[in-house]
Design an enzyme around this catalytic site. Structure first.
Site, PDB file in Angstrom:
ATOM      1  N   GLN A 190       0.842  -1.199   0.000  1.00 54.34           N
ATOM      2  CA  GLN A 190       0.000   0.000   0.000  1.00 54.34           C
ATOM      3  C   GLN A 190       0.880   1.253   0.000  1.00 54.34           C
ATOM      4  O   GLN A 190       1.565   1.554   0.972  1.00 54.34           O
ATOM      5  CB  GLN A 190      -0.923   0.015   1.227  1.00 54.34           C
ATOM      6  CG  GLN A 190      -1.937   1.142   1.186  1.00 54.34           C
ATOM      7  CD  GLN A 190      -2.772   1.220   2.431  1.00 54.34           C
ATOM      8  OE1 GLN A 190      -2.309   1.708   3.467  1.00 54.34           O
ATOM      9  NE2 GLN A 190      -4.009   0.754   2.350  1.00 54.34           N
ATOM     10  N   HIS A 250      -3.430   4.451  -1.387  1.00 55.88           N
ATOM     11  CA  HIS A 250      -4.336   4.717  -0.266  1.00 55.88           C
ATOM     12  C   HIS A 250      -5.030   6.053  -0.525  1.00 55.88           C
ATOM     13  O   HIS A 250      -4.513   7.123  -0.210  1.00 55.88           O
ATOM     14  CB  HIS A 250      -3.583   4.749   1.050  1.00 55.88           C
ATOM     15  CG  HIS A 250      -4.480   4.577   2.242  1.00 55.88           C
ATOM     16  ND1 HIS A 250      -5.826   4.865   2.208  1.00 55.88           N
ATOM     17  CD2 HIS A 250      -4.236   4.142   3.511  1.00 55.88           C
ATOM     18  CE1 HIS A 250      -6.369   4.612   3.385  1.00 55.88           C
ATOM     19  NE2 HIS A 250      -5.422   4.177   4.206  1.00 55.88           N
ATOM     20  N   GLY A 251      -6.225   5.954  -1.093  1.00 56.17           N
ATOM     21  CA  GLY A 251      -6.997   7.142  -1.412  1.00 56.17           C
ATOM     22  C   GLY A 251      -8.232   7.287  -0.561  1.00 56.17           C
ATOM     23  O   GLY A 251      -9.204   7.936  -0.980  1.00 56.17           O
ATOM     24  N   ALA A 252      -8.227   6.696   0.629  1.00 57.52           N
ATOM     25  CA  ALA A 252      -9.409   6.723   1.509  1.00 57.52           C
ATOM     26  C   ALA A 252      -9.022   7.234   2.891  1.00 57.52           C
ATOM     27  O   ALA A 252      -7.858   7.521   3.171  1.00 57.52           O
ATOM     28  CB  ALA A 252     -10.014   5.323   1.612  1.00 57.52           C
ATOM     29  N   TYR A 270      -6.405  10.447   4.229  1.00 60.26           N
ATOM     30  CA  TYR A 270      -4.995  10.684   3.915  1.00 60.26           C
ATOM     31  C   TYR A 270      -4.855  11.557   2.668  1.00 60.26           C
ATOM     32  O   TYR A 270      -5.849  12.052   2.125  1.00 60.26           O
ATOM     33  CB  TYR A 270      -4.267   9.345   3.822  1.00 60.26           C
ATOM     34  CG  TYR A 270      -4.326   8.597   5.129  1.00 60.26           C
ATOM     35  CD1 TYR A 270      -3.648   9.086   6.249  1.00 60.26           C
ATOM     36  CD2 TYR A 270      -5.104   7.458   5.288  1.00 60.26           C
ATOM     37  CE1 TYR A 270      -3.727   8.443   7.478  1.00 60.26           C
ATOM     38  CE2 TYR A 270      -5.196   6.805   6.513  1.00 60.26           C
ATOM     39  CZ  TYR A 270      -4.507   7.308   7.609  1.00 60.26           C
ATOM     40  OH  TYR A 270      -4.599   6.694   8.830  1.00 60.26           O
TER      41      TYR A 270
END
Length: 462
Positions: free
Chosen positions: A105, A173-175, A178
């Protein structure tokens, strides 16, 4: 469990460029196992391998910063330099022993930087905005175009290093609040340049990352995106902008498919902060916050107020009730309905997270079209052998209680299950000893011959 449920859960699945042996994927679970400079340790290797040995089809790594400016806590293994490649190669080799895939990730904290470490102590966090985050009050400054372009290349370099390490893919990690969320969310991104405004403008940053990764590693390396189905950015303060709705997320997903040259899968979560009542869904353990949240006091200008609320008996209890109210009644499968909506409108597979641990719920999520596989975090911390359990039972004998004590302990302690009621014993001391034995196991695992397995990371790097 019905045979039909078992056959579905344990059937193989093929993405465009990756095949996994079953529909159970360990979601990203972070932990402070590593050296301060971002080099990994034997504990991290043993931690990741323990889930592979438990039978999951794939593992999504912990939050892995692409730069020291983007870490959320010190002592997380990073992917910011080529000298980290040997460590991640070692992780992949150990996980692959168990016919399990490993997806790294790629992450950046942006303004959601819990404890950035001494390198970031006197510098503002980078974000899409200059507004501090409203939960902890972490101060930040908007990224310049030069910052953005440099960060795009850091993500691409991270993907290259993952491929050179022999890993099976990467996840952006687009949730959960962040950096990529800070650009995507209409409730956070207040830019007036080409990286703000409408959905296409807010998605420009991550689309540039996707294209840079494809230009660097090619089209045959698995690339997936973790994304909020909904932001619910106003969970704490109702006057905050709500952020993206599921319709906005579908539009973003179509942009990131990039005509078939973009991402290979979407991993659906929700919530524009971490923690958030929707992620990880469950309780907010105020007693644990009183013990461990003090480490945040030097990070955010609102942390002192939060800490005072937690320590006040009445206000702390009220916060717990408000948290549960904002979460709602559903925990297991909390994101399934939104994932189903997204999956019906995109052209790539969908994974969904949200407290899954019972076979009927997992099978129903897949069968109903909500997802192609589920991702699991806390229930696997509670029961590493959950896949083996679900081969014969509907649910574990001692299931995860969703207490989220693991979440707060991770600020200062080794990650693990800290719910005392789950452990055997007739007395507090017996239960506590069993709990500590499980939490500390990754520091002293034994191989098949009974010898301690240790990894000298510096020797591996050579």
């Amino acid at each position: 469990m019905s045979q039909a449920d078992r056959d579905l859960i344990f059937s193989p699945f093929e993405f465009r460029r990756l095949r996994i042996k079953n529909r159970l994927v360990r979601s990203s679970i972070s932990g402070t196992w590593d050296h301060y400079d971002g080099h990994g340790t034997d504990a991290r290797v043993n931690w990741e391998e323990s889930f592979a040995a438990g039978g999951v089809g794939a593992i999504i790594s912990s939050f892995t910063p692409v730069t020291v400016r983007g870490r959320i806590l010190p002592r997380y293994a990073m992917i910011d330099d080529d000298d980290k490649i040997p460590f991640w190669r070692r992780v992949g080799e150990r996980v692959h022993r168990h016919d399990c895939k490993f997806i790294l990730q790629l992450s950046h904290s942006g303004r959601q930087q819990d404890v950035g470490g001494v390198e970031n102590l006197h510098r503002l966090a980078k974000s899409s905005t200059g507004r501090k985050d409203y939960f902890h009050g972490i101060l930040c400054e908007p990224m310049t175009r030069a910052d953005i372009h440099a960060t795009v290349q850091q993500f691409a370099a991270g993907a290259r290093r993952a491929r050179e390490a022999g890993l099976d893919g990467v996840e952006l990690h687009g949730a959960n609040g962040y950096l990529i969320t800070q650009f995507l969310s209409s409730g956070i991104n207040d830019r007036r340049d080409e990286y703000g405004g409408d959905v296409a403008g807010r998605a420009r940053f991550v689309l540039e990352i996707v294209r840079a990764i494809r230009a660097t590693v090619g089209r045959d390396f698995h690339l997936q995106m973790k994304i909020n189905a909904v932001d619910d950015n106003n969970w704490l303060y109702p006057l905050e902008g709500r952020g993206n709705l599921v319709e906005d997320t579908v539009e973003i997903c179509k942009i990131l498919e990039d005509g078939g040259d973009g991402v290979d899968a979407f991993h659906v979560s929700s919530g524009s902060t971490f923690p958030h009542p929707r992620n990880p869904p469950g309780e907010f353990p105020v007693a644990e916050a009183i013990r461990w949240y003090d480490g945040m006091l030097s990070s955010g200008v609102r942390a002192g107020l939060n800490y005072a609320i937690f320590r006040n008996r009445l206000l702390g209890a009220a916060f717990e009730r408000y948290w549960a109210h904002r979460r709602g009644k559903v925990i297991e499968g909390i994101n399934a309905d939104h994932a189903r909506y997204i999956r019906a409108r995109v052209n790539v597979p969908v994974l969904v997270t949200g407290g899954f641990q019972r076979a009927p719920a997992i099978a129903e999520a897949i069968r109903s079209g909500a997802c192609d596989a589920v991702t699991i975090a806390r229930p696997l911390i509670a029961n590493r052998d959950l896949p083996a359990i679900l081969q014969t039972r509907d649910e574990p004998e001692r299931p995860c209680t969703y207490c989220n004590k693991c979440l707060l302990n991770d600020l200062e302690n080794p990650l693990g299950c800290y719910e005392l009621s789950r452990f055997p014993g007739d007395t507090f001391e017996e239960k506590y000893d069993h709990m500590m034995e499980q939490v500390m196991a990754v520091f002293h695992p034994r191989d098949e011959a009974g010898a301690l397995e240790r990894l000298d990371e510096r020797e591996v790097a050579e």
